[in-house]
Design a protein around this motif. Structure first.
Motif, PDB file in Angstrom:
ATOM      1  N   ARG A   1       1.019  -1.056   0.182  1.00 48.67           N
ATOM      2  CA  ARG A   1       0.225   0.223   0.021  1.00 48.67           C
ATOM      3  C   ARG A   1       0.699   1.380   0.034  1.00 48.67           C
ATOM      4  O   ARG A   1       0.403   1.755  -0.910  1.00 48.67           O
ATOM      5  N   TYR A   2       2.263   1.606   0.822  1.00 47.35           N
ATOM      6  CA  TYR A   2       2.918   2.470   0.954  1.00 47.35           C
ATOM      7  C   TYR A   2       3.665   2.943   0.643  1.00 47.35           C
ATOM      8  O   TYR A   2       3.956   3.979  -0.365  1.00 47.35           O
ATOM      9  N   ILE A   3       4.114   1.742  -0.391  1.00 45.57           N
ATOM     10  CA  ILE A   3       4.976   1.324  -1.671  1.00 45.57           C
ATOM     11  C   ILE A   3       4.375   2.400  -2.967  1.00 45.57           C
ATOM     12  O   ILE A   3       4.397   3.158  -3.450  1.00 45.57           O
ATOM     13  N   GLY A   4       2.950   1.759  -3.500  1.00 41.15           N
ATOM     14  CA  GLY A   4       2.330   2.001  -4.106  1.00 41.15           C
ATOM     15  C   GLY A   4       2.183   3.602  -3.965  1.00 41.15           C
ATOM     16  O   GLY A   4       1.963   4.245  -4.717  1.00 41.15           O
ATOM     17  N   ILE A   5       1.469   4.007  -2.786  1.00 36.62           N
ATOM     18  CA  ILE A   5       0.824   5.527  -2.754  1.00 36.62           C
ATOM     19  C   ILE A   5       2.459   6.458  -3.125  1.00 36.62           C
ATOM     20  O   ILE A   5       2.182   7.532  -3.735  1.00 36.62           O
ATOM     21  N   VAL A   6       3.889   5.919  -2.551  1.00 35.52           N
ATOM     22  CA  VAL A   6       4.877   6.910  -3.118  1.00 35.52           C
ATOM     23  C   VAL A   6       5.516   6.325  -4.662  1.00 35.52           C
ATOM     24  O   VAL A   6       5.606   7.564  -4.879  1.00 35.52           O
TER      25      VAL A   6
ATOM     26  N   LYS B   1      -3.663   6.874  -7.471  1.00 30.85           N
ATOM     27  CA  LYS B   1      -3.081   5.453  -6.041  1.00 30.85           C
ATOM     28  C   LYS B   1      -3.578   3.852  -6.575  1.00 30.85           C
ATOM     29  O   LYS B   1      -2.571   2.820  -5.568  1.00 30.85           O
ATOM     30  N   LEU B   2      -4.568   3.984  -7.091  1.00 31.14           N
ATOM     31  CA  LEU B   2      -4.843   2.215  -7.589  1.00 31.14           C
ATOM     32  C   LEU B   2      -3.950   1.757  -8.338  1.00 31.14           C
ATOM     33  O   LEU B   2      -4.172   0.316  -8.189  1.00 31.14           O
ATOM     34  N   GLU B   3      -3.686   3.022  -9.721  1.00 26.75           N
ATOM     35  CA  GLU B   3      -2.865   1.849 -10.397  1.00 26.75           C
ATOM     36  C   GLU B   3      -1.470   1.828  -9.927  1.00 26.75           C
ATOM     37  O   GLU B   3      -0.978   0.567 -10.048  1.00 26.75           O
ATOM     38  N   SER B   4      -1.391   2.229  -9.115  1.00 28.54           N
ATOM     39  CA  SER B   4       0.224   2.532  -8.264  1.00 28.54           C
ATOM     40  C   SER B   4       0.529   1.019  -7.618  1.00 28.54           C
ATOM     41  O   SER B   4       1.495  -0.074  -7.465  1.00 28.54           O
ATOM     42  N   TYR B   5      -0.954   0.983  -6.578  1.00 30.86           N
ATOM     43  CA  TYR B   5      -0.877  -0.053  -5.608  1.00 30.86           C
ATOM     44  C   TYR B   5      -0.620  -1.568  -6.444  1.00 30.86           C
ATOM     45  O   TYR B   5      -0.833  -2.348  -6.124  1.00 30.86           O
ATOM     46  N   ASN B   6      -1.511  -1.352  -7.501  1.00 30.15           N
ATOM     47  CA  ASN B   6      -2.062  -2.338  -8.082  1.00 30.15           C
ATOM     48  C   ASN B   6      -0.456  -3.196  -9.376  1.00 30.15           C
ATOM     49  O   ASN B   6      -0.474  -4.383  -9.385  1.00 30.15           O
ATOM     50  N   ALA B   7       0.221  -1.959  -9.202  1.00 28.97           N
ATOM     51  CA  ALA B   7       1.808  -2.363 -10.063  1.00 28.97           C
ATOM     52  C   ALA B   7       2.654  -3.387  -8.839  1.00 28.97           C
ATOM     53  O   ALA B   7       2.744  -4.205  -8.706  1.00 28.97           O
TER      54      ALA B   7
END
Length: 392
Positions: free
Chosen positions: A118-123, A132-138
């Motif tokens: 979750r927090y790597i995705g937010i960064v 944030k959804l796309e980054s979390y998903n990756a």
């Protein structure tokens, strides 16, 4: 010369991505430049510095230890099955997936992985200019796998517009599941596996930003991660162990079928035309191998391996790579980085099926842009291999 080839390779990838872009005028170039810069920095660190060597060695040693622990269980169940000194692929390469899957389940259960993801995705969302959804998903795709990741965002699947669904699926196809990373490391050099994992993460955002540019309004940028149904520790452990075994068996079945079919098709082409099917595909993919940095004299062989991955899967291609013993170390490195992803035809069905299981309408949407998805994910692999080639 390597720099010129790398620049040409990046331009070719960008040009091919622009050909199918949904909205060329709204491509945001600043995030693209930042992410290319990060790829160059990380590629250099991982492949050309002592720090990178230490990092890769640490990761490789960790997986080597995990595979050793897995070997204890395999020896107990299958000890004596193989002849002395033999190394059956299913036993030595695929069955350790069961143990790695169980370990991932434990880390999920104690909430370590969800926190990290979750927090790597937010960064990452601050870097890539996406939601944030796309980054979390990756990030989650690299941990959970290309089909399982959609379960974690199933609350939002029905509400996600088509353009965002494309990016989510592209990320899933461009990465690989952590549960099979150990298997890859038994087939190709660990430093190429680690390099590909890192470069593909940013490469997926780069290609998606060109093929499918959009900006997510702040009021729509909501991340709702589905909490897993509460289970006891041993219920969860049993489920992840069985999931790992299913993956091992499915990969084994795919390998059996694809290797046999490719052998048959090669035999038919060789008898009719005096050239194997893989050699023919090698000529078609040779130009891409050249712009990735493969020496011209080895481009056809490299192209053949690349094509094998596309029409079958990365495991078949990695086995094929091991048979080309006369390739230079540079070519082996570039091709190895290209192979570490789920970009192949079978992944279209896997991803579409996973989404359809959660929402039939959205699953049909994914199936309709399946070829475009594979096209974009393959460009991610070419881009990562091109960046790696600059430092090999």
């Amino acid at each position: 010369m390597k720099v010129l080839i790398a620049v040409l390779g990046v331009l070719v990838v960008f040009g091919l991505a622009l050909l199918i872009s949904n909205d060329k005028r709204n491509i945001r170039y600043r995030p693209l430049a930042v992410m290319i810069g990060l790829q160059l920095i990380l590629g250099y660190i991982l492949l050309n510095t002592s720090l990178g060597e230490v990092m890769v060695k640490g990761i490789a040693n960790t997986f080597e230890a995990l595979l050793g622990y897995a070997g204890a269980g395999i020896e107990f169940v299958f000890g004596g099955l193989a002849n002395e000194g033999a190394a059956p692929f299913f036993v030595n390469v695929l069955l350790p997936i069961v143990f790695i899957s169980a370990l991932i389940g434990i880390l999920q259960y104690i909430k370590v992985l969800p926190f990290i993801v979750r927090y790597i995705g937010i960064v990452l969302s601050k870097v890539n200019g996406m939601g944030k959804l796309e980054s979390y998903n990756a990030v989650a795709s690299a941990i959970l796998g290309q089909s399982e990741v959609f379960i974690s965002v199933k609350k939002q699947i029905a509400l996600i517009p088509k353009h965002r669904i494309y990016t989510l699926c592209a990320s899933a196809m461009s990465t690989v599941s952590m549960s099979i990373v150990g298997a890859y490391m038994t087939m190709i050099e660990p430093r190429y596996v680690v390099t590909a994992l890192v470069l593909n993460l940013f490469g997926g955002f780069i290609i998606a930003s060109i093929v499918n540019p959009y900006e997510v309004p702040k009021d729509e940028d909501i991340l709702e991660v589905q909490e897993e149904e509460k289970q006891s520790f041993f219920e969860m452990l049993g489920e992840y162990i069985m999931d790992g075994f299913k993956v091992a068996v499915i990969v084994a079945a795919m390998l059996l079928g694809f290797v046999a079919l490719i052998a048959m098709v090669n035999g038919i082409f060789d008898s009719l035309f005096g050239i194997s099917f893989q050699q023919l595909l090698g000529y078609l993919f040779a130009p891409f191998a050249v712009v990735m940095g493969v020496p011209f004299r080895e481009a056809v062989d490299a192209g053949s391996i690349m094509a094998t991955k596309l029409v079958s899967n990365e495991f078949v291609a990695m086995l094929d790579l091991a048979n080309f013993t006369d390739l230079s170390a540079r070519t082996v490195g570039i091709v190895s980085v290209f192979l570490v992803s789920f970009a192949n035809f079978s992944s279209i069905g896997i991803i579409a099926g996973a989404v359809k299981g959660l929402n039939e309408k959205q699953g049909n949407v994914v199936a309709r842009f399946g070829l475009k998805l594979l096209y974009g994910a393959t460009l991610v692999s070419v881009l990562s291999a091109t960046i790696a080639g600059l430092f090999l």
